[in-house]
Design a protein around this motif. Structure first.
Motif, mmCIF file in Angstrom:
data_model
loop_
_atom_site.group_PDB
_atom_site.id
_atom_site.type_symbol
_atom_site.label_atom_id
_atom_site.label_comp_id
_atom_site.label_asym_id
_atom_site.label_seq_id
_atom_site.Cartn_x
_atom_site.Cartn_y
_atom_site.Cartn_z
ATOM 1 N N PRO A 154 0.794 -1.241 0.000
ATOM 2 C CA PRO A 154 0.000 0.000 0.000
ATOM 3 C C PRO A 154 0.823 1.286 0.000
ATOM 4 O O PRO A 154 0.447 2.261 -0.660
ATOM 5 N N ALA A 155 1.954 1.310 0.687
ATOM 6 C CA ALA A 155 2.738 2.552 0.739
ATOM 7 C C ALA A 155 3.376 2.827 -0.624
ATOM 8 O O ALA A 155 3.433 3.974 -1.083
ATOM 9 N N THR A 156 3.831 1.770 -1.292
ATOM 10 C CA THR A 156 4.448 1.933 -2.616
ATOM 11 C C THR A 156 3.380 2.378 -3.627
ATOM 12 O O THR A 156 3.620 3.268 -4.441
ATOM 13 N N LYS A 157 2.216 1.769 -3.532
ATOM 14 C CA LYS A 157 1.111 2.121 -4.439
ATOM 15 C C LYS A 157 0.701 3.590 -4.227
ATOM 16 O O LYS A 157 0.478 4.333 -5.190
ATOM 17 N N ALA A 158 0.623 4.005 -2.958
ATOM 18 C CA ALA A 158 0.230 5.395 -2.652
ATOM 19 C C ALA A 158 1.276 6.370 -3.191
ATOM 20 O O ALA A 158 0.952 7.430 -3.734
ATOM 21 N N TRP A 159 2.552 5.987 -3.068
ATOM 22 C CA TRP A 159 3.630 6.838 -3.604
ATOM 23 C C TRP A 159 3.468 6.967 -5.127
ATOM 24 O O TRP A 159 3.558 8.064 -5.684
ATOM 25 N N LEU A 160 3.197 5.851 -5.793
ATOM 26 C CA LEU A 160 3.072 5.877 -7.261
ATOM 27 C C LEU A 160 1.891 6.765 -7.688
ATOM 28 O O LEU A 160 2.011 7.564 -8.623
ATOM 29 N N THR A 161 0.776 6.644 -6.977
ATOM 30 C CA THR A 161 -0.406 7.472 -7.297
ATOM 31 C C THR A 161 -0.051 8.957 -7.172
ATOM 32 O O THR A 161 -0.417 9.776 -8.016
ATOM 33 N N LYS A 162 0.717 9.281 -6.138
ATOM 34 C CA LYS A 162 1.162 10.672 -5.906
ATOM 35 C C LYS A 162 2.057 11.133 -7.054
ATOM 36 O O LYS A 162 1.942 12.243 -7.551
ATOM 37 N N MET A 163 2.948 10.259 -7.515
ATOM 38 C CA MET A 163 3.864 10.610 -8.618
ATOM 39 C C MET A 163 3.072 10.832 -9.904
ATOM 40 O O MET A 163 3.350 11.745 -10.683
ATOM 41 N N GLN A 164 2.089 9.951 -10.146
ATOM 42 C CA GLN A 164 1.323 10.018 -11.402
ATOM 43 C C GLN A 164 0.507 11.305 -11.508
ATOM 44 O O GLN A 164 0.127 11.708 -12.601
ATOM 45 N N ALA A 165 0.261 11.945 -10.363
ATOM 46 C CA ALA A 165 -0.503 13.203 -10.379
ATOM 47 C C ALA A 165 0.390 14.409 -10.691
ATOM 48 O O ALA A 165 -0.106 15.511 -10.918
ATOM 49 N N ARG A 166 1.683 14.219 -10.740
ATOM 50 C CA ARG A 166 2.586 15.355 -10.994
ATOM 51 C C ARG A 166 2.529 15.754 -12.468
ATOM 52 O O ARG A 166 2.588 14.896 -13.358
ATOM 53 N N PRO A 167 2.432 17.066 -12.753
ATOM 54 C CA PRO A 167 2.385 17.514 -14.155
ATOM 55 C C PRO A 167 3.563 16.998 -14.982
ATOM 56 O O PRO A 167 3.381 16.621 -16.150
ATOM 57 N N ALA A 168 4.758 16.951 -14.398
ATOM 58 C CA ALA A 168 5.927 16.498 -15.172
ATOM 59 C C ALA A 168 5.826 15.000 -15.490
ATOM 60 O O ALA A 168 6.309 14.551 -16.530
ATOM 61 N N TYR A 169 5.218 14.236 -14.615
ATOM 62 C CA TYR A 169 5.005 12.805 -14.893
ATOM 63 C C TYR A 169 4.038 12.666 -16.071
ATOM 64 O O TYR A 169 4.268 11.870 -16.991
ATOM 65 N N GLN A 170 2.980 13.486 -16.047
ATOM 66 C CA GLN A 170 2.004 13.463 -17.145
ATOM 67 C C GLN A 170 2.682 13.856 -18.456
ATOM 68 O O GLN A 170 2.397 13.288 -19.509
ATOM 69 N N LYS A 171 3.583 14.832 -18.378
ATOM 70 C CA LYS A 171 4.314 15.268 -19.570
ATOM 71 C C LYS A 171 5.171 14.110 -20.094
ATOM 72 O O LYS A 171 5.266 13.879 -21.306
ATOM 73 N N MET A 172 5.802 13.389 -19.183
ATOM 74 C CA MET A 172 6.605 12.232 -19.582
ATOM 75 C C MET A 172 5.732 11.227 -20.348
ATOM 76 O O MET A 172 6.150 10.684 -21.368
ATOM 77 N N LEU A 173 4.494 11.027 -19.891
ATOM 78 C CA LEU A 173 3.613 10.088 -20.587
ATOM 79 C C LEU A 173 3.281 10.584 -21.994
ATOM 80 O O LEU A 173 3.134 9.797 -22.924
ATOM 81 N N GLU A 174 3.178 11.908 -22.131
ATOM 82 C CA GLU A 174 2.854 12.477 -23.457
ATOM 83 C C GLU A 174 4.004 12.317 -24.439
ATOM 84 O O GLU A 174 3.808 11.989 -25.593
ATOM 85 N N VAL A 175 5.237 12.568 -23.966
ATOM 86 C CA VAL A 175 6.356 12.620 -24.917
ATOM 87 C C VAL A 175 7.318 11.445 -24.848
ATOM 88 O O VAL A 175 8.048 11.195 -25.796
ATOM 89 N N GLY A 176 7.282 10.706 -23.741
ATOM 90 C CA GLY A 176 8.395 9.791 -23.531
ATOM 91 C C GLY A 176 8.087 8.320 -23.531
ATOM 92 O O GLY A 176 8.869 7.527 -23.029
ATOM 93 N N ILE A 177 6.976 7.914 -24.075
ATOM 94 C CA ILE A 177 6.638 6.483 -24.023
ATOM 95 C C ILE A 177 7.352 5.718 -25.132
ATOM 96 O O ILE A 177 7.619 6.225 -26.181
#
Ligand SMILES: N[C@@H](CCC(=O)N[C@@H](CS)C(=O)NCC(=O)O)C(=O)O
Length: 204
Positions: free
Chosen positions: A181-204
């Protein structure tokens, strides 16, 4: 200044795409595509660096390989206000460095081997149980750490989170975070970051 990331699709180079987006420095990304049969990088990457792997960072003609080295280089040269990494004399610095390198070290290796052997019949191999035990150990260490600290380096987000993100995302996609649960919660927090979203747009 010309900062270029040589980025291979579906690769750990995503960490540097994300880190560059967090850093907000002007840069360009040159995209390379894996061979559909071998999954290897195209020979064009060999023209940039003799290992021909990604990520590769080019800064005014100087080429740097290895994710941890690239992260340390970017922080040392461009994060002069210490927004994304702790000061070397701070108590967080050793822990930060440890996670920066764990992302390609002992913590990453068992998961990486699982990916490498995914198409190999390992049913009767003694290595299977050994790899599973190592994966469990690494996942347990990460879970215990994130149950204690909100981020890898401690109380604030740093480049270490970007570097650890790739393997944790990979573990999640394999269903391995269901009892973490702690790792999952950390990942959810990371996925909400604008730069993470940007990575999904340009870096897949
Ligand atoms: N230890 C290196 C590993 C680099 C690496 O193996 N990159 C993979 C991408 S996940 C790659 O380029 N694979 C394609 C190939 O080996 O041809 C690092 O941290 O950057």
């Amino acid at each position: 200044m010309t900062l270029t990331l040589h980025h291979l699709n579906a690769s750990r180079s995503q960490r540097i795409v994300w880190l560059l987006a967090e850093l907000g420095v002007p840069h360009e990304i040159v995209h390379y595509k894996r061979n559909e049969t071998t999954n290897l990088a195209p020979p064009d990457l060999l023209k940039i660096h003799p290992m021909g792997k990604s990520p590769l960072l080019e800064d005014d003609g100087v080429v740097i390989a290895e994710t941890g080295a690239i992260a340390e280089y970017l922080m040392g040269k461009y994060d002069t206000a210490f927004q994304l990494h702790p000061r070397p004399n701070s108590p967080e610095f050793p822990r930060y460095l440890e996670w920066i390198h764990a992302a390609e070290g002992a913590v990453f290796l068992p998961g990486l081997l699982q990916v490498y052997f995914r198409n190999v019949d390992m049913t009767n191999s003694p290595v299977t149980a050994m790899m599973a035990a190592e994966r469990e150990k690494a996942a347990g260490v990460i879970e215990a750490h994130l149950a204690t600290y909100p981020y890898f380096a401690g109380d604030r987000f740093t480049a270490a989170d970007c570097l650890m993100g790739f393997q944790i995302q990979m573990a999640d996609s394999m269903g391995a975070l269901e009892n973490r649960p702690a790792t999952k919660a950390w990942l959810t927090k990371m996925q909400a970051r604008p730069a993470y979203q940007k990575m999904l747009e340009v870096g897949i």
